[in-house]
Enzyme design. Sequence first.
Site, short mmCIF file in Angstrom:
data_model
loop_
_atom_site.label_atom_id
_atom_site.label_comp_id
_atom_site.label_asym_id
_atom_site.label_seq_id
_atom_site.Cartn_x
_atom_site.Cartn_y
_atom_site.Cartn_z
N CYS A 24 0.84 -1.21 0.00
CA CYS A 24 0.00 0.00 0.00
C CYS A 24 0.87 1.25 0.00
O CYS A 24 1.40 1.66 1.04
CB CYS A 24 -0.93 -0.02 1.21
SG CYS A 24 -1.99 1.43 1.31
N CYS A 79 -0.41 4.07 2.20
CA CYS A 79 -0.15 3.88 3.63
C CYS A 79 1.32 4.15 3.96
O CYS A 79 1.63 4.78 4.95
CB CYS A 79 -0.47 2.45 4.07
SG CYS A 79 -1.97 1.77 3.40
N ASP A 80 2.22 3.63 3.14
CA ASP A 80 3.63 3.56 3.55
C ASP A 80 4.60 4.39 2.71
O ASP A 80 5.77 4.50 3.05
CB ASP A 80 4.09 2.09 3.53
CG ASP A 80 3.29 1.24 4.51
OD1 ASP A 80 2.88 1.78 5.56
OD2 ASP A 80 3.05 0.06 4.23
#
Length: 317
Positions: free
Chosen positions: A134, A137-138
């Site tokens: 992701c 997300c990261d």
Amino acid sequence: MKHYQVAIIGTGPAGLTAAIYASRALLTTVIFEGMQPGGQLTITTEVENYPGFPNGIKGPELMELFRQQAQKFGTVTLFETVKAVDFSQHPFKLVTDANEEYSADAVIIATGASARRLHAKGEDIYWGFGISACATCDGFFYKNQKVYVIGGGDSAMEEALYLTHFASTVTIIHRRDEFRASKIMVQRAKENPKIDFLLNTVVEEFLGEEKRGIKKLTHIRVRNLITNEEGILPADGVFYAIGHTPNTEIFKPFIETDANGYILTKGKSSYTNIPGVFACGDCQDPTYRQAITAAGSGCIAAIDAERWLSEHYSKLK
Ligand code: NAP
């Protein structure tokens, strides 16, 4: 057979939010933890984009807070995985891997999706420590670093483009030299000076180091599928974009899904094709796939279930 008004299957942000709302509506509510208690967030490290946590929070810690909040309102949490359902009768029937049977007036499916894995050597060691599925997300953790995206679909192009906001270089590794992604997405990626391509190539191994107990990916071993040539490349981060599989197999005899297995819900609601069965989170959302959107859809599912129960339950008894 133990009976509940609402049975929720899955304990990611969607399932646990549904549990908070259902139990706070004074419905007897059970939630089945499933194979990965807490869902996909438990395999991420820091979550920095969940509102309300300006300093970030660890994925497992966030899910534990969700769980405590659901339990505070009376949700019964069971460490069992639902392995079969029968939605042809009402109340609905659920059977778990502990061979226990439960019945429920309404069921909320929140089983999520699993990022497809390569199952390459070293993947399990560095998952969450350099490997992610992701970018939203990261990606932020890879400022000015060298990252790779694996895949040749729209997700790969989208993730690569997103990662250029942070990374110094983004290399798309794809096993073919033709792309499944739409032409416009490929064109955008090709035009971006930070993105390059490694085609006809697969990742065979993830390599790294451990310093003071902290694991970190440092290199990948790749192989060209045409020449069979191998090489070891420096890598700070690798993002998988090889698709997700919704965890919906056990529902397929009853519940309508799209061609990829995502549960079809009606309009903006969580209604499935079976009255009294609702779906929320990543098992019905191939597009957004965020903790906050999953939590929002869990809230919708609980409200839908509560309203459906109050409207229809007396007729069904
Ligand atoms: P996808 O279209 O199924 O593409 C998956 C990619 O991963 C393919 O290029 C595939 O290679 C590769 N792959 C699969 N298994 C692999 C393996 N074991 N090793 C190496 N490579 C592997 O998945 P997606 O990109 O996640 O897209 C899913 C759906 O969402 C699609 O319909 C897509 O159009 C849509 N989507 C749309 C947008 C947008 O419009 N903005 C953004 C994201 C996703 P092969 O091509 O060789 O099979």
